[in-house]
Structures are given as C-alpha cells and as structure tokens.
Scaffold this motif. Structure first.
Motif, PDB file in Angstrom:
ATOM      1  N   ASP A 160       4.178   2.995   3.645  1.00 21.38           N
ATOM      2  CA  ASP A 160       5.333   2.424   4.337  1.00 21.38           C
ATOM      3  C   ASP A 160       6.073   1.597   3.293  1.00 21.38           C
ATOM      4  O   ASP A 160       5.616   0.522   2.912  1.00 21.38           O
ATOM      5  CB  ASP A 160       4.870   1.547   5.503  1.00 21.38           C
ATOM      6  CG  ASP A 160       6.020   0.879   6.241  1.00 21.38           C
ATOM      7  OD1 ASP A 160       7.175   0.926   5.750  1.00 21.38           O
ATOM      8  OD2 ASP A 160       5.755   0.284   7.295  1.00 21.38           O
ATOM      9  N   LEU A 188       8.524  -0.190   3.378  1.00 23.14           N
ATOM     10  CA  LEU A 188       9.044  -1.484   3.832  1.00 23.14           C
ATOM     11  C   LEU A 188       7.939  -2.534   3.939  1.00 23.14           C
ATOM     12  O   LEU A 188       8.216  -3.700   4.230  1.00 23.14           O
ATOM     13  CB  LEU A 188       9.742  -1.321   5.187  1.00 23.14           C
ATOM     14  CG  LEU A 188      10.918  -0.354   5.206  1.00 23.14           C
ATOM     15  CD1 LEU A 188      11.463  -0.217   6.625  1.00 23.14           C
ATOM     16  CD2 LEU A 188      12.002  -0.801   4.237  1.00 23.14           C
ATOM     17  N   ASP A 189       6.701  -2.128   3.705  1.00 22.86           N
ATOM     18  CA  ASP A 189       5.544  -3.005   3.865  1.00 22.86           C
ATOM     19  C   ASP A 189       4.841  -3.162   2.518  1.00 22.86           C
ATOM     20  O   ASP A 189       4.262  -2.206   1.996  1.00 22.86           O
ATOM     21  CB  ASP A 189       4.607  -2.392   4.900  1.00 22.86           C
ATOM     22  CG  ASP A 189       3.374  -3.226   5.173  1.00 22.86           C
ATOM     23  OD1 ASP A 189       2.717  -3.678   4.211  1.00 22.86           O
ATOM     24  OD2 ASP A 189       3.040  -3.402   6.358  1.00 22.86           O
ATOM     25  N   ASP A 190       4.874  -4.374   1.960  1.00 22.05           N
ATOM     26  CA  ASP A 190       4.271  -4.616   0.648  1.00 22.05           C
ATOM     27  C   ASP A 190       2.776  -4.313   0.630  1.00 22.05           C
ATOM     28  O   ASP A 190       2.261  -3.770  -0.358  1.00 22.05           O
ATOM     29  CB  ASP A 190       4.494  -6.067   0.201  1.00 22.05           C
ATOM     30  CG  ASP A 190       5.940  -6.368  -0.135  1.00 22.05           C
ATOM     31  OD1 ASP A 190       6.761  -5.427  -0.191  1.00 22.05           O
ATOM     32  OD2 ASP A 190       6.249  -7.561  -0.353  1.00 22.05           O
ATOM     33  N   ASP A 191       2.058  -4.650   1.700  1.00 24.80           N
ATOM     34  CA  ASP A 191       0.617  -4.391   1.742  1.00 24.80           C
ATOM     35  C   ASP A 191       0.321  -2.895   1.700  1.00 24.80           C
ATOM     36  O   ASP A 191      -0.587  -2.448   0.997  1.00 24.80           O
ATOM     37  CB  ASP A 191      -0.013  -5.021   2.983  1.00 24.80           C
ATOM     38  CG  ASP A 191      -0.041  -6.539   2.927  1.00 24.80           C
ATOM     39  OD1 ASP A 191      -0.059  -7.102   1.812  1.00 24.80           O
ATOM     40  OD2 ASP A 191      -0.034  -7.159   4.005  1.00 24.80           O
ATOM     41  N   SER A 192       1.087  -2.116   2.443  1.00 19.52           N
ATOM     42  CA  SER A 192       0.909  -0.665   2.445  1.00 19.52           C
ATOM     43  C   SER A 192       1.186  -0.099   1.049  1.00 19.52           C
ATOM     44  O   SER A 192       0.439   0.737   0.538  1.00 19.52           O
ATOM     45  CB  SER A 192       1.843  -0.021   3.471  1.00 19.52           C
ATOM     46  OG  SER A 192       1.801   1.385   3.381  1.00 19.52           O
ATOM     47  N   THR A 193       2.253  -0.580   0.436  1.00 23.26           N
ATOM     48  CA  THR A 193       2.621  -0.126  -0.897  1.00 23.26           C
ATOM     49  C   THR A 193       1.522  -0.454  -1.904  1.00 23.26           C
ATOM     50  O   THR A 193       1.111   0.400  -2.697  1.00 23.26           O
ATOM     51  CB  THR A 193       3.953  -0.767  -1.323  1.00 23.26           C
ATOM     52  OG1 THR A 193       4.973  -0.346  -0.408  1.00 23.26           O
ATOM     53  CG2 THR A 193       4.348  -0.373  -2.727  1.00 23.26           C
ATOM     54  N   SER A 203      11.059  -1.086  -0.817  1.00 21.48           N
ATOM     55  CA  SER A 203      11.894  -2.242  -0.482  1.00 21.48           C
ATOM     56  C   SER A 203      11.681  -3.362  -1.501  1.00 21.48           C
ATOM     57  O   SER A 203      12.566  -4.182  -1.712  1.00 21.48           O
ATOM     58  CB  SER A 203      11.591  -2.747   0.934  1.00 21.48           C
ATOM     59  OG  SER A 203      10.264  -3.225   1.015  1.00 21.48           O
TER      60      SER A 203
END
Length: 124
Positions: A65, A67-72, A93
């Motif tokens: 995702d 838009l999600d830093d943790d997912s990235t 993002s």
C-alpha cells in the motif's frame, strides 16, 4: 593414415551463473497489475536474449500500500531479507523514506517516479 575427424562447430560453453534476482515493489490495485505485467514482459524479453551477462533474470515481486509507510517498509524489508540483487519500484507517497531505506541497503535501485525534490537529492 587414420580417419580424419570432421570439423564440427560447437556452441560456446556456458558456465552456470546464478540468476540475477530483481526485487520489484508494486502498488495494490490496477497500477500494480500493470507494473507487474510490464516487469514480467521485460524479464521474458531479457531472458529470451540470454539474460544479463549470461545470467537469467528472476523477479521477486511484493505488493504494498504505497500510501502506508509501514506497508512500504515491510515490502522493502522482505525483499532485503530475501537477498534480491537489484530493486525496481514505481511510486510511493513517501519517496524520501524509500530512498533513504534503499541508500542504507546499498543495492542498485531504479524507480519510475521523478520530481524536482528527488532530482535535487540525487544531484547533491
């Protein structure tokens, strides 16, 4: 005199080389599907021509995702833990987060997202 041996042309000997593993980060959704397809097509075309310097290319794709830093970060960490040789990615993002992660990792990195801010970082 003995029989002569006919001249025969052999293919050059190819020593086995480990595949070049390209880690690819794609976003969830339609953009990710297209990025995945494009990556797979490019790898097929490279491998049809013998790979890169005799090494076949393999893809290791993670979906995140963007838009999600943790997912990235989870996706990047997974690829780093799996020991990919090269990283490609599209957009995120938080490009700054990704670029810093990859700079610390030290693998060659190609991304398709460009901006004035990123150009200034690269130029410094």
């Amino acid at each position: 005199m003995g029989a002569s041996v006919p001249l025969r042309v052999f293919e050059p000997l190819r020593l086995w080389k480990a595949p070049l593993v390209v880690g690819t980060v794609v976003p969830t959704g339609a953009d990710g599907v297209e990025m995945r397809r494009g990556s797979q097509l490019a790898v097929e075309q490279f491998n049809d021509r013998g790979g890169a310097d005799g090494r076949l290319i393999e893809l290791d794709i993670v979906e995140v995702d963007v838009l999600d830093d943790d997912s990235t970060l989870r996706g990047l960490t997974d690829l780093a833990d799996r020991g990919v040789n090269v990283l490609t990615a599209g957009y995120f993002s938080n490009q700054h987060l990704v670029h810093n992660f990859v700079a610390n990792w030290g693998v060659p990195y190609m991304h398709t997202s460009a901006s004035t801010e990123r150009s200034q970082v690269a130029a410094s």
